[in-house]
Scaffold this active site. Structure first.
Site, mmCIF file in Angstrom:
data_model
loop_
_atom_site.group_PDB
_atom_site.id
_atom_site.type_symbol
_atom_site.label_atom_id
_atom_site.label_comp_id
_atom_site.label_asym_id
_atom_site.label_seq_id
_atom_site.Cartn_x
_atom_site.Cartn_y
_atom_site.Cartn_z
ATOM 1 N N PHE A 19 41.386 3.066 16.188
ATOM 2 C CA PHE A 19 41.306 1.601 16.180
ATOM 3 C C PHE A 19 42.033 0.996 17.390
ATOM 4 O O PHE A 19 41.410 0.346 18.240
ATOM 5 C CB PHE A 19 41.866 1.109 14.839
ATOM 6 C CG PHE A 19 42.350 -0.307 14.820
ATOM 7 C CD1 PHE A 19 41.539 -1.346 15.261
ATOM 8 C CD2 PHE A 19 43.634 -0.606 14.351
ATOM 9 C CE1 PHE A 19 41.992 -2.664 15.232
ATOM 10 C CE2 PHE A 19 44.082 -1.918 14.315
ATOM 11 C CZ PHE A 19 43.265 -2.941 14.766
ATOM 12 N N TYR A 157 56.262 10.209 6.876
ATOM 13 C CA TYR A 157 55.643 9.581 8.048
ATOM 14 C C TYR A 157 56.719 8.954 8.938
ATOM 15 O O TYR A 157 56.762 9.178 10.148
ATOM 16 C CB TYR A 157 54.631 8.522 7.583
ATOM 17 C CG TYR A 157 54.041 7.723 8.710
ATOM 18 C CD1 TYR A 157 53.347 8.357 9.736
ATOM 19 C CD2 TYR A 157 54.181 6.335 8.764
ATOM 20 C CE1 TYR A 157 52.801 7.632 10.788
ATOM 21 C CE2 TYR A 157 53.648 5.604 9.798
ATOM 22 C CZ TYR A 157 52.958 6.248 10.812
ATOM 23 O OH TYR A 157 52.434 5.530 11.844
#
Ligand code: UDP
Length: 339
Positions: A19, A157
């Site tokens: 993206f 993460y």
């Protein structure tokens, strides 16, 4: 591929079919760069860059950043590296933490090793997840981080990206490699997929399909959403600034909105009713969305004074405009697909 022909510089974008990477590629081409992207299409999509493939200044390698031979060649041929390749998205993190940790840590290590061999500048994309669940908003780049236990997958993460930052800064401090780190807060725009959890494309799709918007938790949690065009402008400006080297920068909007208000804004922009009936908005407990051990952040707001001071950067697009663009682009994709 020789660099600097036609006076232009060559940028290598890892994760360039993603993206943000695809918007970055477009912007750099507009500025006269030659752009090479490397993407293994794990979360990136060919459609994101299909419109660039005719451009003679654009090159595309479908490969993994951990494949040494390919990276060695691409890095040797470029002037600057934008390291955007990463496994992101809360849904992906919860479902496949092995992939997330390995991609982020081993991928960045591979990029830095190759960059150091040819002494190339690297801009490393990091994340607002770095701040974890700290409630000390707005988050400044040098603030302490507050993370949950290692038994909760979400924090893997944040930790994997922190390792990336440590490694990048170590290559700079210890080996003198030119490194810039930027922490992206929630970023939105056309081509973002809701598949890995991101809220805006999910809400926009639900609004278009006439489905209820699924708000997780009580909907009072807040985020700040930055238009990808503003984000990309900041990344490019950082890459061209000598003063940015060796430093960490937040990139994000400071316009805070609750997720319930975001749902209403998306409904309004899609021309749907914004009343709070369950046909419009459905509240979903976190346990049903992400499993029982999930922890969310209540607020996430960046302090952007550092990048404002260094580059004079601030966002230009309002959230209304951005959401309008996202909905229009989804409708256009549907029209093309069904037409
Ligand atoms: N969210 C939601 N419905 C969805 C997807 C996400 O209410 O269908 C919420 C999510 O729980 C979080 C916020 O929207 O509070 C932003 O989620 P996202 O995954 O986009 O980004 P992050 O949590 O990383 O800021």
């Amino acid at each position: 591929m020789a660099s600097n022909t036609n006076g232009g510089r060559t940028a290598l974008i890892t994760g360039g079919a993603g993206f943000i990477g695809s918007h970055l590629a477009e912007s750099l081409l507009d500025k006269g760069y030659r752009v090479t992207i490397i993407d293994n299409l794990s979360t990136g999509r060919i459609e994101n860059i299909a419109h660039l493939t005719e451009n003679p200044s654009f090159h595309f390698a479908v490969d993994d950043i951990t494949s040494d031979v390919v990276m060695d060649r691409l890095v040797s041929e470029c002037d600057v590296i934008f390291h955007m390749a990463a496994a992101v998205g809360v849904q992906l993190i919860v479902n496949d933490p092995v992939h997330v940790i390995e991609t982020n840590v081993l991928g960045t290590h591979a990029v830095l090793k190759a960059a150091n061999r040819y002494r190339k500048k690297v801009l490393i994309a990091s994340t607002s997840e770095i701040y974890g669940k700290s409630e000390n908003v707005p988050f400044g780049e040098d603030d302490d981080r507050l993370l949950g236990p290692t038994t909760k997958a979400r924090w893997s993460y944040s930790t994997s990206k922190a390792v990336d930052e440590f490694l990048g800064l170590a290559y700079h401090q210890q080996l003198g490699l030119p490194i810039v780190i930027f922490r992206l807060f929630n970023t939105v725009g056309p081509r973002q997929t809701g598949q890995y959890g991101m809220v805006v494309p999910r809400f926009a799709q639900q609004a278009i399909d006439g489905d209820p918007i699924t708000v997780y938790g009580d909907g009072k949690q807040t985020r700040c959403f930055c238009d990808v065009r503003d984000t990309v402008r900041a990344i490019v400006a950082l890459s061209e600034s000598q003063d940015a080297i060796g430093r960490v920068f937040n990139i994000g909007s400071t316009e805070e909105i609750s997720i319930t208000d975001l749902a209403k804004l998306v409904l309004r922009q899609a021309g749907r009713s914004t009343d709070m009936t369950k046909e419009s908005i459905r509240f979903v407990p976190y346990e049903l969305a992400y499993g029982s051990d999930f922890e969310d952040m209540r607020r996430r707001v960046p302090d952007t004074s550092r990048i404002q001071g260094a580059l004079g950067w601030q966002p230009e697009f309002t959230l209304e405009t951005t959401i309008g663009n996202v909905i229009a682009s989804l409708r256009q994709r549907h029209a093309v697909a069904s037409g």
